[in-house]
Design a protein around this motif. Structure first.
Motif, PDB file in Angstrom:
ATOM      1  N   LEU A  40       3.392   1.125   3.085  1.00 32.42           N
ATOM      2  CA  LEU A  40       2.945   1.226   4.589  1.00 32.42           C
ATOM      3  C   LEU A  40       3.733  -0.228   4.816  1.00 32.42           C
ATOM      4  O   LEU A  40       3.549  -0.991   3.767  1.00 32.42           O
ATOM      5  CB  LEU A  40       1.258   1.671   3.809  1.00 32.42           C
ATOM      6  CG  LEU A  40       0.916   2.923   3.570  1.00 32.42           C
ATOM      7  CD1 LEU A  40      -0.518   2.989   3.807  1.00 32.42           C
ATOM      8  CD2 LEU A  40       1.927   3.833   4.991  1.00 32.42           C
ATOM      9  N   LEU A  60       1.003  -1.435   0.150  1.00 35.15           N
ATOM     10  CA  LEU A  60       0.087  -0.187   0.129  1.00 35.15           C
ATOM     11  C   LEU A  60       1.102   1.363   0.162  1.00 35.15           C
ATOM     12  O   LEU A  60       2.118   1.440   0.358  1.00 35.15           O
ATOM     13  CB  LEU A  60      -1.211   0.472   1.514  1.00 35.15           C
ATOM     14  CG  LEU A  60      -2.040  -1.147   1.216  1.00 35.15           C
ATOM     15  CD1 LEU A  60      -2.390  -0.882   2.284  1.00 35.15           C
ATOM     16  CD2 LEU A  60      -2.783  -1.196   0.954  1.00 35.15           C
ATOM     17  N   PHE A  86      -3.796   7.602   4.319  1.00 37.07           N
ATOM     18  CA  PHE A  86      -3.837   6.291   3.013  1.00 37.07           C
ATOM     19  C   PHE A  86      -5.466   6.881   2.357  1.00 37.07           C
ATOM     20  O   PHE A  86      -6.128   6.977   3.594  1.00 37.07           O
ATOM     21  CB  PHE A  86      -4.067   4.780   4.053  1.00 37.07           C
ATOM     22  CG  PHE A  86      -4.453   4.086   2.666  1.00 37.07           C
ATOM     23  CD1 PHE A  86      -3.214   3.444   1.362  1.00 37.07           C
ATOM     24  CD2 PHE A  86      -5.247   3.739   2.622  1.00 37.07           C
ATOM     25  CE1 PHE A  86      -3.931   2.809   0.897  1.00 37.07           C
ATOM     26  CE2 PHE A  86      -5.945   2.555   1.642  1.00 37.07           C
ATOM     27  CZ  PHE A  86      -5.264   2.487   0.443  1.00 37.07           C
ATOM     28  N   PRO A  87      -5.431   6.590   1.958  1.00 39.87           N
ATOM     29  CA  PRO A  87      -4.180   6.635   0.758  1.00 39.87           C
ATOM     30  C   PRO A  87      -3.533   8.163   0.513  1.00 39.87           C
ATOM     31  O   PRO A  87      -4.109   9.293   1.225  1.00 39.87           O
ATOM     32  CB  PRO A  87      -5.183   6.964  -0.564  1.00 39.87           C
ATOM     33  CG  PRO A  87      -6.762   7.547  -0.187  1.00 39.87           C
ATOM     34  CD  PRO A  87      -7.357   6.468   0.626  1.00 39.87           C
ATOM     35  N   GLY A 111       1.131   5.319   1.300  1.00 38.85           N
ATOM     36  CA  GLY A 111       0.420   6.554   1.344  1.00 38.85           C
ATOM     37  C   GLY A 111       1.377   7.814   1.853  1.00 38.85           C
ATOM     38  O   GLY A 111       2.232   7.514   1.026  1.00 38.85           O
ATOM     39  N   VAL A 119      -1.370   4.148  10.809  1.00 35.22           N
ATOM     40  CA  VAL A 119      -2.277   5.030   9.440  1.00 35.22           C
ATOM     41  C   VAL A 119      -3.973   3.621  10.213  1.00 35.22           C
ATOM     42  O   VAL A 119      -3.293   2.619  10.702  1.00 35.22           O
ATOM     43  CB  VAL A 119      -2.048   4.608   8.878  1.00 35.22           C
ATOM     44  CG1 VAL A 119      -3.038   4.624   7.377  1.00 35.22           C
ATOM     45  CG2 VAL A 119      -0.813   5.309   7.755  1.00 35.22           C
ATOM     46  N   THR A 146       5.766  10.634  -1.050  1.00 31.61           N
ATOM     47  CA  THR A 146       4.830   8.891  -0.842  1.00 31.61           C
ATOM     48  C   THR A 146       5.580   7.907   0.014  1.00 31.61           C
ATOM     49  O   THR A 146       6.917   8.097   0.004  1.00 31.61           O
ATOM     50  CB  THR A 146       4.746   8.199  -2.318  1.00 31.61           C
ATOM     51  OG1 THR A 146       5.714   8.086  -2.478  1.00 31.61           O
ATOM     52  CG2 THR A 146       4.175   9.121  -3.106  1.00 31.61           C
TER      53      THR A 146
END
Length: 133
Positions: free
Chosen positions: A54, A23, A35-36, A25, A88, A51
């Motif tokens: 994650l 993923l 996230f996103p 984030g 997150v 960026t």
């Protein structure tokens, strides 16, 4: 899930990478992670973000079983709030083997998943029970 799931078109281009599957984030200099990924930090509003990949592992904080869904979705399915190892918390689909129910506090890990939208398969993500070593 078929072996070529990672070759499917992504559900969205900005949610994850495929090599490795992770993923994506965004983070600001103050350490806020979202996230996103976003173009600005939703906590401090700076546009000085970059960026980040994650963590793959997390803890299931809450979950529900969905019994009614929009056309095209097979029910029942499970959604859960997952606190990733870090700052997150995200809402995700859960994929548990038949006969195994999610438990609050359970360790889970990221997995590639196949989602069908308008009859077309897409690459998505879900969380599955963490493999115990």
């Amino acid at each position: 899930m078929s072996t070529d799931t990672l070759d499917l078109p992504p559900l969205r281009d900005d949610l994850f990478t495929t090599e490795p599957f992770a993923l994506i984030g965004s983070a600001c200099p103050q350490g806020h992670v979202s996230f996103p990924a976003r173009e600005f930090c939703p906590r401090c509003y700076t546009d000085d973000v970059h960026t980040v990949e994650l963590p793959h592992d997390g803890t299931l904080e809450s979950f529900t079983t969905v019994h009614q869904a929009p056309p095209g979705f097979t029910v029942p399915y499970q959604l859960g709030f997952v606190r990733l190892d870090g700052p997150v918390v995200l809402l995700s689909r859960l994929q548990f083997p038949p006969g195994l129910s999610p438990q609050i506090g359970q360790q889970v890990q990221l997995a590639a998943d196949e989602t069908t939208i308008d009859g077309q398969p897409h690459l998505s993500f879900a969380f599955v029970p963490k493999e115990q070593s």
